[in-house]
Design a protein around this motif. Structure first.
Motif, PDB file in Angstrom:
ATOM      1  N   THR A 126      -1.617  57.142  -4.721  1.00  0.00           N
ATOM      2  CA  THR A 126      -2.596  57.863  -4.596  1.00  0.00           C
ATOM      3  C   THR A 126      -1.937  59.767  -4.231  1.00  0.00           C
ATOM      4  N   VAL A 127      -3.465  60.859  -4.707  1.00  0.00           N
ATOM      5  CA  VAL A 127      -2.587  62.447  -4.674  1.00  0.00           C
ATOM      6  C   VAL A 127      -4.140  62.842  -4.510  1.00  0.00           C
ATOM      7  N   PHE A 128      -3.721  63.976  -3.725  1.00  0.00           N
ATOM      8  CA  PHE A 128      -4.855  64.912  -3.805  1.00  0.00           C
ATOM      9  C   PHE A 128      -4.823  66.266  -4.268  1.00  0.00           C
ATOM     10  N   ARG A 129      -5.556  66.075  -5.544  1.00  0.00           N
ATOM     11  CA  ARG A 129      -5.564  67.551  -6.533  1.00  0.00           C
ATOM     12  C   ARG A 129      -7.479  68.046  -6.218  1.00  0.00           C
ATOM     13  N   GLN A 130      -7.735  69.744  -6.750  1.00  0.00           N
ATOM     14  CA  GLN A 130      -8.643  69.850  -6.190  1.00  0.00           C
ATOM     15  C   GLN A 130      -9.701  69.064  -5.520  1.00  0.00           C
ATOM     16  N   ASN A 131      -9.054  68.906  -3.957  1.00  0.00           N
ATOM     17  CA  ASN A 131     -10.003  68.338  -2.463  1.00  0.00           C
ATOM     18  C   ASN A 131     -10.362  67.363  -3.246  1.00  0.00           C
ATOM     19  N   LYS A 132      -9.726  66.535  -3.567  1.00  0.00           N
ATOM     20  CA  LYS A 132     -10.555  64.727  -4.047  1.00  0.00           C
ATOM     21  C   LYS A 132      -8.782  64.161  -3.888  1.00  0.00           C
TER      22      LYS A 132
END
Length: 282
Positions: A126-132
């Motif tokens: 699980t990653v956080f990219r572009q506020n998602k």
């Protein structure tokens, strides 16, 4: 584990490891078929010995994993709190380092021991990219020809591909065009693909010049990176670039759909206004 569950045809990118392993060997994926005799339906196994061995190996691994207490590294797989889930595939010839690349990214680990992948395996991160918050299900595919029936079944639904070759192996580079053709044949039209030249730490053994790789990537319309799972060079950057591009394409699609809906509403309002005005004039 009964055969009904084992061959249930569950969607491989929406379930954790045991269920995904069941889906891998569903009849519609491997050429099996149901036959009816005397009012009873039975499943006829059309697989070869390699595929049956893969079935046994992956299924037993899934059963063993499901019986173990959940470890911290398994939290991502069970986590249901995410905005998007992307299915990614790593493909390429055998021994180019696909498994090592996946382990470096998912677990930040590396081993020089070579064990050929049997069929297909995956990890979740699980990653956080572009506020998602994005859940990645990353599939590691076997490169051998004998497993091609299994691996190509998983192209469908994949949103991104890492097409990998070994910069010290000419055959793996020569096969890139064939792998790219398979992606076009078996995957969605909007799947994003990135070309990865692995093992760039072995500069003294290099057989594939960077310029040749860049030229091929340009011809195929692909982004190109050289990377090293061993030295952890560009591993994270490759995945981040791929995820960002998928997010951008998804946003473009959503904006396009919104514009279409808005245009349709405006058109309907204009039609209604015209009809109303005509009625009043009468």
């Amino acid at each position: 584990m009964d055969l009904h569950v084992l061959f249930g045809g569950l969607s491989p990118w929406r379930h954790t490891l045991p269920e995904a392993s069941h889906a891998l060997y569903s009849p519609d994926r491997l050429g099996g078929k149901e036959e009816e005799k005397g009012g009873e339906r039975s499943w006829v196994d059309k697989r070869g010995p390699d595929e049956r061995f893969a079935l046994l190996s992956v299924t037993m691994a899934a059963v063993n994993d499901s019986r173990l207490p959940q470890q911290p590294s398994q939290k991502d797989a069970a986590d249901q709190n995410f905005d998007y889930m992307f299915k990614l595939l790593i493909i390429g010839n055998s021994s180019v380092g696909k498994t090592s690349f996946l382990f470096r990214y998912a677990d930040d680990s590396f081993t020089s021991a070579f064990v050929s992948t049997v069929g297909i395996d995956f990890k979740v991160k699980t990653v956080f990219r572009q506020n998602k918050r994005i859940k990645l299900q990353i599939w590691d595919t076997a490169g051998q020809e004998r497993y091609r029936t299994i691996t190509t079944a998983y192209y469908r639904g994949a949103m991104g591909f890492l097409l990998m070759y070994d910069i010290t192996n000419q055959d793996s580079f020569n096969a890139v065009q064939d792998w790219a053709t398979q992606i076009k044949t078996y995957s969605w039209n909007n799947a994003q693909v990135i070309l990865v030249g692995n093992k760039c730490d072995l500069e003294d053994d290099r057989l594939i010049p960077t310029e040749d790789s860049q030229r091929l990537a340009d011809e195929l319309g692909l982004q190109f990176f050289e990377a090293s799972a061993k030295d952890n060079i560009n591993v994270k950057q490759v995945f981040e670039w791929l995820v960002d591009v998928i997010c951008e394409k998804m946003n473009e699609t959503m904006e396009g759909d919104s514009s279409s809906v808005s245009s349709l509403k405006d058109s309907n309002l204009q039609d209604s206004s015209t009809e109303g005005h005509g009625t009043c004039a009468c």
